[in-house]
Design a protein around this motif. Structure first.
Motif, PDB file in Angstrom:
ATOM      1  N   LYS A   1       1.126  -1.569  -0.021  1.00 28.53           N
ATOM      2  CA  LYS A   1      -0.209  -0.177   0.062  1.00 28.53           C
ATOM      3  C   LYS A   1       0.697   1.442  -0.059  1.00 28.53           C
ATOM      4  N   THR A   2       2.270   1.212   0.772  1.00 28.36           N
ATOM      5  CA  THR A   2       2.681   2.640   0.854  1.00 28.36           C
ATOM      6  C   THR A   2       3.206   2.828  -0.682  1.00 28.36           C
ATOM      7  N   ALA A   3       3.641   1.676  -1.364  1.00 30.66           N
ATOM      8  CA  ALA A   3       4.535   2.291  -2.680  1.00 30.66           C
ATOM      9  C   ALA A   3       3.252   1.975  -3.241  1.00 30.66           C
ATOM     10  N   ASN A   4       2.117   1.399  -3.057  1.00 28.95           N
ATOM     11  CA  ASN A   4       0.778   2.268  -4.094  1.00 28.95           C
ATOM     12  C   ASN A   4       1.264   0.990  -5.178  1.00 28.95           C
ATOM     13  N   CYS A   5       1.053   0.162  -4.170  1.00 31.33           N
ATOM     14  CA  CYS A   5       0.905  -1.784  -5.814  1.00 31.33           C
ATOM     15  C   CYS A   5       0.258  -2.963  -5.405  1.00 31.33           C
ATOM     16  N   LEU A   6      -0.551  -1.854  -4.704  1.00 32.97           N
ATOM     17  CA  LEU A   6      -1.606  -3.186  -3.904  1.00 32.97           C
ATOM     18  C   LEU A   6      -2.558  -3.106  -4.996  1.00 32.97           C
ATOM     19  N   ASP A   7      -2.520  -3.351  -6.230  1.00 29.84           N
ATOM     20  CA  ASP A   7      -2.932  -2.847  -7.975  1.00 29.84           C
ATOM     21  C   ASP A   7      -2.893  -4.456  -8.400  1.00 29.84           C
ATOM     22  N   ALA A   8      -3.165  -5.041  -9.360  1.00 26.59           N
ATOM     23  CA  ALA A   8      -2.830  -6.470 -10.232  1.00 26.59           C
ATOM     24  C   ALA A   8      -1.911  -6.093 -11.064  1.00 26.59           C
ATOM     25  N   ASN A   9      -2.552  -5.010 -12.097  1.00 27.21           N
ATOM     26  CA  ASN A   9      -2.067  -4.323 -13.094  1.00 27.21           C
ATOM     27  C   ASN A   9      -0.035  -4.120 -12.430  1.00 27.21           C
ATOM     28  N   ALA A  10      -0.188  -2.898 -11.278  1.00 30.04           N
ATOM     29  CA  ALA A  10       1.584  -2.833 -10.419  1.00 30.04           C
ATOM     30  C   ALA A  10       2.325  -4.136 -10.153  1.00 30.04           C
ATOM     31  N   ILE A  11       1.225  -5.056 -10.207  1.00 30.22           N
ATOM     32  CA  ILE A  11       2.520  -6.372  -9.241  1.00 30.22           C
ATOM     33  C   ILE A  11       2.231  -7.250 -10.398  1.00 30.22           C
ATOM     34  N   VAL A  12       1.875  -6.769 -11.582  1.00 29.57           N
ATOM     35  CA  VAL A  12       2.388  -7.695 -13.084  1.00 29.57           C
ATOM     36  C   VAL A  12       3.726  -7.150 -13.507  1.00 29.57           C
ATOM     37  N   ALA A  13       3.673  -5.998 -13.318  1.00 27.98           N
ATOM     38  CA  ALA A  13       4.570  -5.165 -13.966  1.00 27.98           C
ATOM     39  C   ALA A  13       5.448  -4.529 -13.144  1.00 27.98           C
ATOM     40  N   MET A  14       5.605  -5.556 -12.372  1.00 28.31           N
ATOM     41  CA  MET A  14       6.265  -5.076 -10.968  1.00 28.31           C
ATOM     42  C   MET A  14       8.028  -6.548 -11.160  1.00 28.31           C
ATOM     43  N   PRO A  15       8.783  -6.029 -11.367  1.00 29.69           N
ATOM     44  CA  PRO A  15      10.357  -7.062 -11.179  1.00 29.69           C
ATOM     45  C   PRO A  15      10.232  -7.897 -10.712  1.00 29.69           C
ATOM     46  N   ASN A  16      10.030  -8.918 -10.467  1.00 28.15           N
ATOM     47  CA  ASN A  16       9.989 -10.011  -9.142  1.00 28.15           C
ATOM     48  C   ASN A  16      10.708 -10.027  -7.729  1.00 28.15           C
ATOM     49  N   PRO A  17      12.007  -9.607  -8.317  1.00 27.05           N
ATOM     50  CA  PRO A  17      13.488  -9.266  -7.078  1.00 27.05           C
ATOM     51  C   PRO A  17      12.920  -7.529  -6.009  1.00 27.05           C
TER      52      PRO A  17
END
Length: 230
Positions: A54-70
């Motif tokens: 949430k703090t990284a504004n990444c609690l979103d399916a599209n954001a997680i898909v686009a994010m590098p695994n590390p």
């Protein structure tokens, strides 16, 4: 299992612990993320991981898909097994986006949706049923370690039954009752943390009168002190 016994246990747990209002989340997607992250860890660790997203504004399916695994693994590090869970969460989110996210999945029948969830690498029956019950509001009974431990000590199951057999057993005796399924699972978890722990704390247990394990333990303690029950 007899319906009146299983429902009686539910009543006792509800009277003792009260309404649980599960699952703690702000959205169905957050429930699903939590279901993936809670595998083999305490919920407090999951909360930390979700707060990081949430703090990284990444609690979103599209954001997680686009994010590098590390990067994803680092954000969910508090949940443990973070590299593996990053891969599993990414697998789930890729599927979730492809299916049209919540709106696209909501129209599927419970059977089809469950089958699709189980086809995702890293999503097992308990995780899938958590999502179905708490995110999609489907009447599916969740079986977990707390359920097996509590009901085996009550002498109602062996504890090593096949997941599907045990799930169907609970669903058949309780009927398709979404509200009961929701509260019952949450109450079992609550009871498993407070009383029916790995080393049981039978003192505060509201199920003493129903529990042969408690009776055997009490009889053993009495025999060790040289006393006997009247």
């Amino acid at each position: 299992m007899r319906p009146h016994i299983v429902r009686g246990i539910y009543k006792q747990l509800f009277e003792s612990h009260g309404r649980q209002d599960w699952w703690p989340a702000d959205s169905p997607f957050e429930v699903m993320v939590g279901a993936v992250l809670t595998q083999n860890t305490a919920w407090t660790n999951v909360e930390k991981a979700i707060n990081n997203l949430k703090t990284a504004n990444c609690l979103d399916a599209n954001a997680i898909v686009a994010m590098p695994n590390p990067q994803l693994a680092e954000l969910i590090r508090p949940s443990g097994y973070f590299n593996l869970k990053a891969e599993r969460l990414k697998n789930f989110c890729v599927w979730y986006v492809e299916q049209g996210q919540f709106q696209g999945l909501q129209s599927m029948t419970t059977g089809c949706l469950r089958h699709s969830l189980l086809a995702i690498k890293g999503i097992g029956p308990e995780t899938a049923d958590d999502m179905l019950l708490y995110a999609f509001m489907r009447p599916v009974f969740v079986i977990d370690a707390y359920t097996r431990r509590t009901f085996s000590r009550l002498g109602l199951i062996k504890g090593d039954e096949d997941y599907e057999d045990l799930r169907h057993s609970f669903e058949s005796v309780l009927g398709p009752d979404l509200e009961v399924f929701n509260e019952y699972h949450a109450l079992i978890v609550r009871h498993g943390k407070l009383a029916c722990t790995k080393k049981p704390d039978c003192g505060p247990c509201c199920l003493q009168a129903l529990c042969p394990t408690y009776a055997e333990s009490s009889q053993l303690q009495l025999s060790m002190t040289g006393e006997s029950k009247p």
